[in-house]
Design a protein around this motif. Sequence first.
Motif, mmCIF file in Angstrom:
data_model
loop_
_atom_site.group_PDB
_atom_site.id
_atom_site.type_symbol
_atom_site.label_atom_id
_atom_site.label_comp_id
_atom_site.label_asym_id
_atom_site.label_seq_id
_atom_site.Cartn_x
_atom_site.Cartn_y
_atom_site.Cartn_z
ATOM 1 N N TYR A 150 14.202 58.465 19.050
ATOM 2 C CA TYR A 150 13.802 59.825 18.693
ATOM 3 C C TYR A 150 13.374 60.512 19.987
ATOM 4 C CZ TYR A 150 14.248 58.215 13.963
ATOM 5 O OH TYR A 150 14.772 57.708 12.802
ATOM 6 N N VAL A 151 12.786 61.704 19.911
ATOM 7 C CA VAL A 151 12.450 62.461 21.123
ATOM 8 C C VAL A 151 11.637 61.622 22.105
ATOM 9 C CG1 VAL A 151 11.399 64.558 22.040
ATOM 10 C CG2 VAL A 151 12.590 64.635 19.869
ATOM 11 N N ASN A 152 10.476 61.132 21.680
ATOM 12 C CA ASN A 152 9.691 60.312 22.617
ATOM 13 C C ASN A 152 9.174 59.059 21.924
ATOM 14 O OD1 ASN A 152 7.977 61.606 20.947
ATOM 15 N ND2 ASN A 152 6.680 62.502 22.512
ATOM 16 N N LYS A 153 9.862 58.664 20.858
ATOM 17 C CA LYS A 153 9.484 57.467 20.102
ATOM 18 C C LYS A 153 10.726 56.628 19.845
ATOM 19 C CE LYS A 153 5.136 58.418 18.509
ATOM 20 N NZ LYS A 153 4.033 57.587 18.859
ATOM 21 N N PHE A 154 10.486 55.376 19.575
ATOM 22 C CA PHE A 154 11.573 54.455 19.252
ATOM 23 C C PHE A 154 11.203 53.735 17.968
ATOM 24 C CE2 PHE A 154 11.388 55.019 23.781
ATOM 25 C CZ PHE A 154 12.707 55.290 24.112
ATOM 26 N N GLN A 155 12.165 53.616 17.059
ATOM 27 C CA GLN A 155 11.927 52.834 15.844
ATOM 28 C C GLN A 155 12.769 51.577 15.934
ATOM 29 O OE1 GLN A 155 12.369 54.735 12.024
ATOM 30 N NE2 GLN A 155 10.456 55.872 12.294
ATOM 31 N N TYR A 156 12.186 50.482 15.449
ATOM 32 C CA TYR A 156 12.858 49.194 15.492
ATOM 33 C C TYR A 156 12.792 48.533 14.122
ATOM 34 C CZ TYR A 156 12.334 49.854 20.485
ATOM 35 O OH TYR A 156 12.384 50.377 21.746
ATOM 36 N N GLY A 157 13.857 47.871 13.781
ATOM 37 C CA GLY A 157 13.881 47.060 12.569
ATOM 38 C C GLY A 157 13.745 45.614 12.988
ATOM 39 N N LEU A 158 12.801 44.913 12.389
ATOM 40 C CA LEU A 158 12.584 43.508 12.717
ATOM 41 C C LEU A 158 12.891 42.645 11.505
ATOM 42 C CD1 LEU A 158 9.086 43.546 14.463
ATOM 43 C CD2 LEU A 158 11.303 43.954 15.473
ATOM 44 N N SER A 159 13.548 41.535 11.775
ATOM 45 C CA SER A 159 13.777 40.535 10.748
ATOM 46 C C SER A 159 12.694 39.487 10.967
ATOM 47 C CB SER A 159 15.159 39.928 10.957
ATOM 48 O OG SER A 159 15.325 38.824 10.117
ATOM 49 N N LEU A 160 11.829 39.264 9.978
ATOM 50 C CA LEU A 160 10.705 38.350 10.162
ATOM 51 C C LEU A 160 11.118 36.890 10.066
ATOM 52 C CD1 LEU A 160 7.824 40.136 8.215
ATOM 53 C CD2 LEU A 160 8.394 40.253 10.639
ATOM 54 N N GLU A 161 10.505 36.097 10.932
ATOM 55 C CA GLU A 161 10.728 34.647 10.926
ATOM 56 C C GLU A 161 9.427 34.062 10.395
ATOM 57 O OE1 GLU A 161 13.566 33.145 13.255
ATOM 58 O OE2 GLU A 161 14.217 35.035 12.360
ATOM 59 N N ILE A 162 9.302 33.988 9.059
ATOM 60 C CA ILE A 162 8.028 33.521 8.527
ATOM 61 C C ILE A 162 8.189 32.365 7.550
ATOM 62 C CG2 ILE A 162 6.878 35.750 8.861
ATOM 63 C CD1 ILE A 162 7.086 36.313 5.946
ATOM 64 N N SER A 163 7.153 31.568 7.469
ATOM 65 C CA SER A 163 7.152 30.424 6.552
ATOM 66 C C SER A 163 6.870 30.922 5.140
ATOM 67 C CB SER A 163 6.065 29.435 6.969
ATOM 68 O OG SER A 163 4.783 30.021 6.768
ATOM 69 N N LYS A 164 7.073 30.069 4.161
ATOM 70 C CA LYS A 164 6.812 30.417 2.760
ATOM 71 C C LYS A 164 5.326 30.774 2.618
ATOM 72 C CE LYS A 164 8.518 31.093 -1.184
ATOM 73 N NZ LYS A 164 9.296 32.328 -1.255
ATOM 74 N N GLN A 165 4.460 30.028 3.278
ATOM 75 C CA GLN A 165 3.014 30.253 3.214
ATOM 76 C C GLN A 165 2.655 31.637 3.764
ATOM 77 O OE1 GLN A 165 0.905 28.250 1.552
ATOM 78 N NE2 GLN A 165 -0.516 29.922 1.910
ATOM 79 N N GLU A 166 3.243 31.980 4.929
ATOM 80 C CA GLU A 166 2.981 33.291 5.535
ATOM 81 C C GLU A 166 3.515 34.410 4.645
ATOM 82 O OE1 GLU A 166 3.160 32.488 10.333
ATOM 83 O OE2 GLU A 166 5.019 32.338 9.193
ATOM 84 N N GLU A 167 4.651 34.151 4.002
ATOM 85 C CA GLU A 167 5.255 35.147 3.121
ATOM 86 C C GLU A 167 4.330 35.420 1.931
ATOM 87 O OE1 GLU A 167 9.199 35.515 0.328
ATOM 88 O OE2 GLU A 167 9.416 34.460 2.233
ATOM 89 N N ILE A 168 3.756 34.358 1.362
ATOM 90 C CA ILE A 168 2.826 34.494 0.230
ATOM 91 C C ILE A 168 1.591 35.290 0.660
ATOM 92 C CG2 ILE A 168 1.266 33.190 -1.291
ATOM 93 C CD1 ILE A 168 3.599 30.999 -1.302
#
Length: 129
Positions: free
Chosen positions: A91-109
């Motif tokens: 964007y003009v002075n910002k950047f957007q990023y999409g991240l794919s999370l690498e998380i365990s089942k526990q972290e997801e919960i």
Amino acid sequence: MMRFKRQEPFRYQFGQPLPCTFRITHIGEREVETDKGAAEIHDISPRGIRLETNLNLPIDSAKGELEVELQFTIVDQPINVRGIVIWKKTYVNKFQYGLSLEISKQEEIQLIGEIKRHAAMYARKKESK
């Protein structure tokens, strides 16, 4: 027939973007230790995050994947997750990023629990106005 890439149960959009910090941990196979940068999380799901920052991350397919470590608090539990940057929008002075999370089942919960608590609190705040 249209096909959707997102095979996830839900994506939660924050009314007010959530502040977070992040640092790059890997560029391709190479481990790196960068300073922490500030960003804002716009939406989140157990599988991914869309965040915005004024830092221009070196996303270059020749160098391989960019892995980052994010730290944020949705309600009151500090959350640390790792993710792979999969897209970038400028964007003009910002950047957007999409991240794919690498998380365990526990972290997801834990993450889903915090998102649900935030959503409930946000709904109560709206009702009390």
